[in-house]
Write a protein that holds these residues in place. Sequence first.
Motif, PDB file in Angstrom:
ATOM      1  N   UNK A  73       0.853  -1.181   0.000  1.00 26.37           N
ATOM      2  CA  UNK A  73       0.000   0.000   0.000  1.00 26.37           C
ATOM      3  C   UNK A  73       0.893   1.236   0.000  1.00 26.37           C
ATOM      4  N   UNK A  74       0.855   2.005  -1.067  1.00 28.34           N
ATOM      5  CA  UNK A  74       1.608   3.254  -1.159  1.00 28.34           C
ATOM      6  C   UNK A  74       0.752   4.338  -0.508  1.00 28.34           C
ATOM      7  N   UNK A  75       1.267   4.932   0.569  1.00 31.81           N
ATOM      8  CA  UNK A  75       0.490   5.918   1.322  1.00 31.81           C
ATOM      9  C   UNK A  75       0.841   7.346   0.960  1.00 31.81           C
ATOM     10  N   UNK A  76       2.080   7.574   0.526  1.00 35.81           N
ATOM     11  CA  UNK A  76       2.494   8.925   0.165  1.00 35.81           C
ATOM     12  C   UNK A  76       3.638   8.855  -0.835  1.00 35.81           C
ATOM     13  N   UNK A  77       3.683   9.862  -1.716  1.00 32.85           N
ATOM     14  CA  UNK A  77       4.690   9.914  -2.771  1.00 32.85           C
ATOM     15  C   UNK A  77       5.318  11.301  -2.767  1.00 32.85           C
ATOM     16  N   UNK A  78       6.645  11.361  -2.673  1.00 30.00           N
ATOM     17  CA  UNK A  78       7.386  12.613  -2.753  1.00 30.00           C
ATOM     18  C   UNK A  78       8.200  12.564  -4.047  1.00 30.00           C
ATOM     19  N   UNK A  79       7.667  13.192  -5.111  1.00 29.59           N
ATOM     20  CA  UNK A  79       8.331  13.125  -6.412  1.00 29.59           C
ATOM     21  C   UNK A  79       9.613  13.958  -6.454  1.00 29.59           C
ATOM     22  N   UNK A  80       9.733  14.940  -5.582  1.00 29.05           N
ATOM     23  CA  UNK A  80      10.951  15.750  -5.547  1.00 29.05           C
ATOM     24  C   UNK A  80      12.108  14.942  -4.976  1.00 29.05           C
ATOM     25  N   UNK A  81      11.869  14.263  -3.842  1.00 29.40           N
ATOM     26  CA  UNK A  81      12.919  13.446  -3.195  1.00 29.40           C
ATOM     27  C   UNK A  81      12.978  12.039  -3.760  1.00 29.40           C
ATOM     28  N   UNK A  82      11.990  11.662  -4.598  1.00 20.86           N
ATOM     29  CA  UNK A  82      11.883  10.306  -5.156  1.00 20.86           C
ATOM     30  C   UNK A  82      11.840   9.255  -4.043  1.00 20.86           C
ATOM     31  N   UNK A  83      10.947   9.510  -3.070  1.00 19.52           N
ATOM     32  CA  UNK A  83      10.753   8.609  -1.922  1.00 19.52           C
ATOM     33  C   UNK A  83       9.256   8.361  -1.774  1.00 19.52           C
ATOM     34  N   UNK A  84       8.918   7.123  -1.427  1.00 18.24           N
ATOM     35  CA  UNK A  84       7.516   6.794  -1.167  1.00 18.24           C
ATOM     36  C   UNK A  84       7.381   6.211   0.228  1.00 18.24           C
ATOM     37  N   UNK A  85       6.206   6.383   0.801  1.00 16.27           N
ATOM     38  CA  UNK A  85       5.852   5.722   2.055  1.00 16.27           C
ATOM     39  C   UNK A  85       5.004   4.525   1.709  1.00 16.27           C
ATOM     40  N   UNK A  86       5.357   3.359   2.279  1.00 17.23           N
ATOM     41  CA  UNK A  86       4.620   2.135   1.976  1.00 17.23           C
ATOM     42  C   UNK A  86       4.284   1.379   3.256  1.00 17.23           C
ATOM     43  N   UNK A  87       3.190   0.650   3.195  1.00 19.44           N
ATOM     44  CA  UNK A  87       2.861  -0.304   4.256  1.00 19.44           C
ATOM     45  C   UNK A  87       3.038  -1.684   3.659  1.00 19.44           C
ATOM     46  N   UNK A  88       3.987  -2.428   4.253  1.00 21.32           N
ATOM     47  CA  UNK A  88       4.278  -3.781   3.797  1.00 21.32           C
ATOM     48  C   UNK A  88       3.198  -4.723   4.273  1.00 21.32           C
TER      49      UNK A  88
END
Length: 113
Positions: free
Chosen positions: A98-113
């Motif tokens: 589950x991708x909860x948040x996307x930061x396209x500037x830093x190219x980092x995502x928050x995920x729930x495994x």
Amino acid sequence: MNVSLNGFNSKAATFVSASAEKGAPVALCANNTVCSAAADTPFCGVCLDSRDGYATVLLCGYCKIPYSGTAPSVGYATLASDGAGGVKTVSSGGRSVLVTDVDTTAKVIGIIL
């Protein structure tokens, strides 16, 4: 109000480390042993720490991880290791998270495994 998913349903285990790097996706590569996940392969979790030949691996819960390629959308996505310490979106052969948040500037995502 700020939202924090840190600690949500977190479950970690300690494995022998063949080549696990902190913050990177890992895969099982031998009995009770993890290594950095190869490109285009599913990963079992994300390395929280690695030292003295052991790695603590987040198997379930929330974490932030770098991505490469096209930014995944929030919601469920199939991800695989990108082979460079991050993940990428794949159509098959990955792990559903589950991708909860996307930061396209830093190219980092928050995920729930």
